[in-house]
Design a protein around this motif. Structure first.
Motif, PDB file in Angstrom:
ATOM      1  N   LYS A 297      -0.448   4.272   2.308  1.00 33.82           N
ATOM      2  CA  LYS A 297       0.632   4.703   3.212  1.00 33.82           C
ATOM      3  C   LYS A 297       1.656   5.459   2.351  1.00 33.82           C
ATOM      4  O   LYS A 297       2.163   4.904   1.361  1.00 33.82           O
ATOM      5  CB  LYS A 297       1.279   3.483   3.860  1.00 33.82           C
ATOM      6  N   VAL A 298       1.908   6.697   2.721  1.00 31.20           N
ATOM      7  CA  VAL A 298       2.694   7.546   1.809  1.00 31.20           C
ATOM      8  C   VAL A 298       4.039   7.941   2.411  1.00 31.20           C
ATOM      9  O   VAL A 298       4.116   8.392   3.558  1.00 31.20           O
ATOM     10  CB  VAL A 298       1.892   8.810   1.425  1.00 31.20           C
ATOM     11  N   ILE A 299       5.081   7.734   1.602  1.00 32.65           N
ATOM     12  CA  ILE A 299       6.421   8.231   1.960  1.00 32.65           C
ATOM     13  C   ILE A 299       6.603   9.566   1.239  1.00 32.65           C
ATOM     14  O   ILE A 299       6.442   9.641   0.019  1.00 32.65           O
ATOM     15  CB  ILE A 299       7.521   7.241   1.521  1.00 32.65           C
TER      16      ILE A 299
ATOM     17  N   VAL B  42       3.532   8.010   6.310  1.00 39.64           N
ATOM     18  CA  VAL B  42       4.257   7.101   7.203  1.00 39.64           C
ATOM     19  C   VAL B  42       5.724   7.486   7.372  1.00 39.64           C
ATOM     20  O   VAL B  42       6.388   7.043   8.294  1.00 39.64           O
ATOM     21  CB  VAL B  42       4.157   5.630   6.721  1.00 39.64           C
TER      22      VAL B  42
ATOM     23  N   ASP C 128       0.807  -1.223   0.000  1.00 41.42           N
ATOM     24  CA  ASP C 128       0.000   0.000   0.000  1.00 41.42           C
ATOM     25  C   ASP C 128       0.839   1.272   0.000  1.00 41.42           C
ATOM     26  O   ASP C 128       0.310   2.347   0.234  1.00 41.42           O
ATOM     27  CB  ASP C 128      -0.906   0.014   1.248  1.00 41.42           C
ATOM     28  N   ILE C 129       2.131   1.121  -0.229  1.00 39.33           N
ATOM     29  CA  ILE C 129       2.994   2.306  -0.099  1.00 39.33           C
ATOM     30  C   ILE C 129       3.112   3.075  -1.421  1.00 39.33           C
ATOM     31  O   ILE C 129       3.250   2.485  -2.495  1.00 39.33           O
ATOM     32  CB  ILE C 129       4.389   1.910   0.434  1.00 39.33           C
ATOM     33  N   VAL C 130       3.046   4.395  -1.302  1.00 38.61           N
ATOM     34  CA  VAL C 130       3.229   5.298  -2.438  1.00 38.61           C
ATOM     35  C   VAL C 130       4.278   6.333  -2.030  1.00 38.61           C
ATOM     36  O   VAL C 130       4.342   6.712  -0.858  1.00 38.61           O
ATOM     37  CB  VAL C 130       1.909   6.045  -2.772  1.00 38.61           C
ATOM     38  N   VAL C 131       5.100   6.779  -3.000  1.00 43.62           N
ATOM     39  CA  VAL C 131       6.095   7.808  -2.705  1.00 43.62           C
ATOM     40  C   VAL C 131       5.717   9.098  -3.430  1.00 43.62           C
ATOM     41  O   VAL C 131       5.411   9.072  -4.625  1.00 43.62           O
ATOM     42  CB  VAL C 131       7.511   7.357  -3.133  1.00 43.62           C
TER      43      VAL C 131
END
Lengths: 481, 108, 42
Positions: free
Chosen positions: C7-9, C34, B20-23
């Protein structure tokens, strides 16, 4: 209006290629990849190359910043044929003399130089206009090379090299204190030495105007170096140490810490002290940042260009009571980034630029020149950080567009009309608008410039205590304007 | 990208999983944006940091890209980002980040 | 690609768009920040 004035400004550079490996970034990278040492060394500049580098000639006041607009680039390849070491604001000091200056600034026998090298240094400093016999006595007799070697091998001393030769060392200040290591002490002594050099130039160039060390009441050091020990890391007062070796016997001082924005905070505090009558003459000084040497060396190597972060830079600025000869700081229109403001570009622009303009009922275009963080783009662009001053000028132009005071189609042109090319070494606080102060003061005294705004910003998040941004600004006005 | 920051990204992905991670990037320069995008998709192109040879293949976008911008309430975008979109070479930055996504085969 | 529920970096930069500004946008779009990293190269 009776506002405090900028009575004198000076700048100095020290060319220290052999200290580049001790910059924070190179030091960490070379530890991991020792094979990089050779490539780094092969991309360092000679003194003549660093001296003839056009932005350095602007920094010491030999050429105006505007001359860089039309100069052929890259500047490192198209050197200034008229370059000289000495300029109206100070000098570019070669490394050997700088090692002597380190020794001169050292009160705790931390800096050891080898006798033959020291003899050469002494001879060269004897010819230097700022050093007297009693100053040269402080250099001592030096230490034999084998003793220097054993300090390095056995006692954590840091080697000082000059042109591939071991010429000395910096000793640690304590066996166990991780804040008095040789690296940290070198960083702090280098800051003290360069700051002191700028202060001495200020007195040398303005002696005839009655500006002597004895008239200074208070010294503010705006630098970012953390002087202290295990119980008080960063406790500071490098200001007083610089004042001591500059003959400011009637002064005390203190450090103002605000990351890169330190100089603007310091100048405003200094002006406040003068305006209130608490002190008559306050000196603001910023020394060189050793940690930033070679910070972007990877980018420079990638583009096969010289490592341009090879100089320590410093400045000294004297704030004094109102007169009719010097430009004044408008204390009724100070810009400041309050805690309640966000860190977005427009929020910062509103706080630092729109608010002070509104306080005086002025438009964006009423300020002749904006001095922003004047980082030399030739240093930052190869490392992917862009042209910092240009981005700032586009931001100010955009603010002008939002206020209906500048055309949307002319955003790119704002920099030529109201901005400056970046010419400062990327030495953190030193680059923060103040490199233009000397040029602005001269232009205002000549009648060539009416108003300038000085804008500084600080990256507080780097210290991991807050995500907030910071910034301050002030407007400088020509005498009799 | 700074080596410590690469370490922090790696640790975050290890802890939370990459599903679920987005940058989201705010880089000022096309080269830097491209390098950051590569670092979090294919791995550190400079082979210097903890992400060297590590293909996280994270979806990465610049804040100016239309598919991101349209999800942000206009008044928030206006207040936080709009001015920098005017200031920076936004189109080129977006194109370079998009190209990295395509090269890495990261889903859009 | 929807930010909502992700969840965002956030990789901000002082001379680009700062981490705090990016985070405000992500939160307003329904994402969870996050990790925030801010870079400063000067």
């Amino acid at each position: 209006m009776n506002f405090p004035v900028i009575k004198a400004v000076s700048y100095a550079l020290a060319h220290t290629p052999d200290l580049v490996p001790y910059g924070s970034k190179p030091e960490r990278e070379l530890r991991k990849t020792p094979a990089l040492c050779g490539r780094l060394a092969a991309h360092l500049r000679t003194f003549d190359q660093a001296c003839a580098y056009p932005p350095h000639q602007v920094f010491i006041g030999r050429t105006p910043p505007e001359a860089l607009w039309d100069r052929e680039t890259p500047w490192w390849r198209h050197q200034d044929a008229m370059a000289e070491r000495w300029g109206p604001y100070g000098e570019i000091m070669p490394e050997a003399e700088f090692y002597g200056l380190l020794r001169f600034s050292d009160e705790f026998d931390l800096v050891w130089l080898e006798p033959a090298f020291l003899a050469t240094v002494r001879q060269r400093l004897r010819a230097h206009p700022l050093f007297r016999t009693e100053d040269l006595d402080r250099l001592g007799d030096g230490h034999a090379l084998d003793r220097i070697r054993s300090k390095i091998t056995d006692e954590g001393a840091l080697p000082l090299r000059h042109r591939d030769r071991l010429v000395g060392c910096v000793r640690r200040g304590h066996d166990e204190d991780s804040f008095l290591t040789a690296n940290i002490l070198l960083e702090n002594v280098a800051c003290k030495a360069t700051g002191m050099l700028a202060i001495r130039w200020l007195f040398e160039h303005h002696r005839e105007e009655g500006i002597r060390p004895e008239i200074i009441d208070y010294v503010i050091n705006a630098g970012e170096e953390a002087v202290g020990d295990r119980y008080q890391r960063g406790a500071g007062n490098l200001a007083k140490a610089m004042a001591e070796r500059s003959g400011c016997v009637n002064s005390t001082g203190g450090d103002v810490k605000a990351f890169c924005c330190g100089p603007i905070h310091s100048l405003i505090i200094a002006a406040g002290l003068v305006h209130s009558g608490i002190f008559e003459h306050v000196l603001v000084v910023g020394g060189g940042a050793l940690a930033k040497l070679g910070m972007k060396f990877r980018g420079h190597l990638k583009h096969d260009m010289p490592i341009l972060e090879d100089v320590l830079a410093s400045f000294a600025i004297l704030v004094g009571p109102p007169d009719d000869r010097n430009p004044r700081i408008r204390l009724d229109a100070i810009g400041k980034h309050d805690v309640r403001y966000s860190g977005s570009a427009q929020s910062i622009a509103r706080a630092l630029i729109a608010n002070p303009l509104d306080a005086l009922g002025r438009r964006v275009t009423d300020i002749d020149r904006y001095a922003v963080e004047l980082h030399n783009p030739e240093i930052t662009e190869p490392a992917g950080s862009g042209n910092v001053p240009r981005h700032n000028y586009r931001t100010i132009a955009s603010l002008g567009v939002m206020r209906g005071e500048w055309s949307r189609h002319a955003i790119a042109e704002f920099e030529r009309w109201h901005g400056l090319p970046g010419f400062s070494p990327t030495q953190g606080h030193v680059a923060s608008a103040v490199p233009y102060l000397g040029h602005a003061r001269d232009a205002m005294r000549r009648g060539d410039l009416r108003t300038a705004m000085f804008i500084g910003k600080g990256s507080l998040f780097l210290g991991k205590m807050t995500h907030l941004s910071d910034g301050m600004s002030f407007i400088l006005e020509a005498p009799n304007s | 990208m700074d080596l410590e920051d690469q370490g922090a990204i790696k640790a975050t992905v290890e802890e939370l999983g990459s599903d679920d991670i987005v940058v989201i990037l705010g880089s000022p320069d096309p080269d830097a944006a491209e390098m950051y995008a590569e670092t979090v998709t294919l791995g550190d192109p400079t082979y210097a940091g903890p992400l060297a040879g590590v293909s996280l293949r994270l979806p990465v976008y610049n804040i100016f890209e239309p598919e991101i911008k349209e999800q942000i309430p206009p008044e928030v975008y206006q207040e936080q980002v709009a001015m920098m979109e005017m200031v920076l070479p936004a189109e080129e930055i977006c194109a370079r980040v998009r190209a990295v996504r395509e090269k890495a085969g990261v889903s859009s | 690609m929807k930010l909502a529920g992700k969840k965002v970096i956030v990789l901000g930069e002082r001379d680009g768009v700062q981490g705090t500004a990016l985070s405000q946008c992500v939160k307003a779009a329904g994402g969870e920040v996050v990790l925030t990293v801010d870079q400063c190269f000067v």
